[in-house]
Design a protein around this motif. Structure first.
Motif, mmCIF file in Angstrom:
data_model
loop_
_atom_site.group_PDB
_atom_site.id
_atom_site.type_symbol
_atom_site.label_atom_id
_atom_site.label_comp_id
_atom_site.label_asym_id
_atom_site.label_seq_id
_atom_site.Cartn_x
_atom_site.Cartn_y
_atom_site.Cartn_z
ATOM 1 N N GLY A 35 0.658 -0.951 -0.170
ATOM 2 C CA GLY A 35 -0.102 -0.105 -0.056
ATOM 3 C C GLY A 35 0.709 0.595 -0.396
ATOM 4 N N GLY A 36 0.213 1.827 -0.311
ATOM 5 C CA GLY A 36 1.033 3.548 -0.058
ATOM 6 C C GLY A 36 1.573 4.049 1.081
ATOM 7 N N VAL A 90 4.383 3.850 -7.356
ATOM 8 C CA VAL A 90 3.562 3.725 -8.411
ATOM 9 C C VAL A 90 1.964 4.267 -7.723
ATOM 10 C CG1 VAL A 90 4.459 1.750 -9.317
ATOM 11 C CG2 VAL A 90 2.446 1.367 -7.278
ATOM 12 N N PRO A 91 1.371 5.041 -9.365
ATOM 13 C CA PRO A 91 -0.040 5.065 -8.603
ATOM 14 C C PRO A 91 -0.970 4.608 -8.276
ATOM 15 C CG PRO A 91 1.053 5.662 -11.069
ATOM 16 C CD PRO A 91 2.169 4.785 -10.201
ATOM 17 N N ARG A 92 -1.489 4.458 -7.501
ATOM 18 C CA ARG A 92 -2.716 4.288 -6.641
ATOM 19 C C ARG A 92 -3.089 2.838 -7.969
ATOM 20 N NH1 ARG A 92 -8.048 6.928 -4.554
ATOM 21 N NH2 ARG A 92 -9.448 5.607 -3.421
ATOM 22 N N LEU A 136 -3.871 -0.800 -6.801
ATOM 23 C CA LEU A 136 -5.200 -1.620 -7.512
ATOM 24 C C LEU A 136 -4.754 -2.634 -8.163
ATOM 25 C CD1 LEU A 136 -7.784 0.904 -6.251
ATOM 26 C CD2 LEU A 136 -6.999 -0.326 -4.897
ATOM 27 N N ALA A 137 -4.453 -2.161 -9.498
ATOM 28 C CA ALA A 137 -4.482 -3.176 -10.599
ATOM 29 C C ALA A 137 -3.632 -4.630 -10.328
ATOM 30 C CB ALA A 137 -4.370 -2.805 -11.909
ATOM 31 N N ALA A 138 -2.786 -4.710 -9.293
ATOM 32 C CA ALA A 138 -1.936 -5.349 -9.513
ATOM 33 C C ALA A 138 -2.385 -5.859 -8.054
ATOM 34 C CB ALA A 138 -0.874 -5.010 -9.105
ATOM 35 N N ALA A 139 -3.910 -5.335 -7.316
ATOM 36 C CA ALA A 139 -4.252 -6.571 -6.010
ATOM 37 C C ALA A 139 -4.905 -8.065 -6.609
ATOM 38 C CB ALA A 139 -5.288 -5.643 -5.148
ATOM 39 N N ASP A 140 -4.558 -8.902 -5.785
ATOM 40 C CA ASP A 140 -6.049 -10.231 -5.988
ATOM 41 C C ASP A 140 -6.252 -9.730 -4.792
ATOM 42 O OD1 ASP A 140 -4.771 -11.921 -7.449
ATOM 43 O OD2 ASP A 140 -2.874 -12.278 -5.721
ATOM 44 N N ASP A 141 -6.743 -8.646 -3.367
ATOM 45 C CA ASP A 141 -7.567 -8.345 -2.340
ATOM 46 C C ASP A 141 -7.158 -7.027 -1.823
ATOM 47 O OD1 ASP A 141 -8.154 -11.180 -2.600
ATOM 48 O OD2 ASP A 141 -6.354 -11.458 -1.421
ATOM 49 N N VAL A 142 -8.261 -6.520 -1.369
ATOM 50 C CA VAL A 142 -7.715 -4.990 -1.109
ATOM 51 C C VAL A 142 -8.601 -4.857 -0.459
ATOM 52 C CG1 VAL A 142 -8.949 -2.455 -1.834
ATOM 53 C CG2 VAL A 142 -7.900 -4.455 -3.698
#
Length: 200
Positions: free
Chosen positions: A11-12, A163-165, A169-175
């Motif tokens: 996360g950022g 990296v931009p938010r 998020l595009a790389a996430a499996d879960d958020v």
């Protein structure tokens, strides 16, 4: 790696990664924090210090023999090549120490807390799933100013180096959404903890 179920948590800055990691730890996961490993490597008598001094000079060590973080931060923001040289020293050491800690972990599953998981390129292939802790950028800025006392420009410069938010998020499996009240984290962590247990 992963020989066992492993979650890459990222996360950022100011998103609440440490808080979320501690909540998973309370539920039985083992946490391996790459920031803590990096601090150990660059602390007084840290394993990376001889190489850092050889590469950047004695002035990059403070009076205790630890890396002078303020000087190094200034250098890497000023000279992009310095960042690459520092990472060439630290990243292999961090990776090795992280894998060793994960192998020794005794929790039901392992969470690797990796702030630059998406940026590094190689970590995504080394974990079973990627979990992103997310919140709006204005909340990130406000939290880091309150926590670290940095100026807003400094916080935004750090964020700009990540990296931009939307890429994260595009790389996430879960958020996990940490843009609201802290109480809202509990059901999200519980749901994912139950989900991760299915892989064991």
């Amino acid at each position: 790696m992963p020989a066992r179920f492993t979650v890459g948590l990222t996360g950022g800055i100011g998103s609440g990664k440490s808080l979320v990691a501690s909540m998973f730890a309370d539920r039985g996961a083992s946490i391996v924090d790459t920031d803590q490993i990096a601090h150990s490597l660059t602390g007084a008598r840290g394993a990376a210090m001889p190489d850092i001094i050889a590469e950047f000079g004695e002035q990059m060590a403070d009076s205790h023999g630890a890396m002078d973080r303020a000087k190094m931060r200034e250098l890497v923001f000023r000279e992009p090549d310095a960042k690459r040289r520092l990472e060439a020293i630290l990243h292999p050491m961090i990776r090795s120490a992280t894998e060793a800690a994960a192998a020794d972990a005794t929790g039901s599953y392992v969470i690797l807390a990796i702030p630059l998981l998406v940026e590094s390129g190689s970590w995504k292939q080394r974990v079973s799933r990627v979990l992103v802790v997310d919140c709006p950028e204005e909340i990130q800025v406000a939290r880091v100013i309150a926590r670290n006392g940095l100026a807003e420009e400094q916080v935004r410069a750090i964020m700009a180096a990540q990296v931009p938010r939307q890429v994260r998020l595009a790389a996430a499996d879960d958020v996990i959404d940490n843009g609201g009240r802290i109480e809202a984290l509990t059901p999200q962590v519980d749901r994912l903890h139950d989900f991760y247990q299915q892989y064991l």
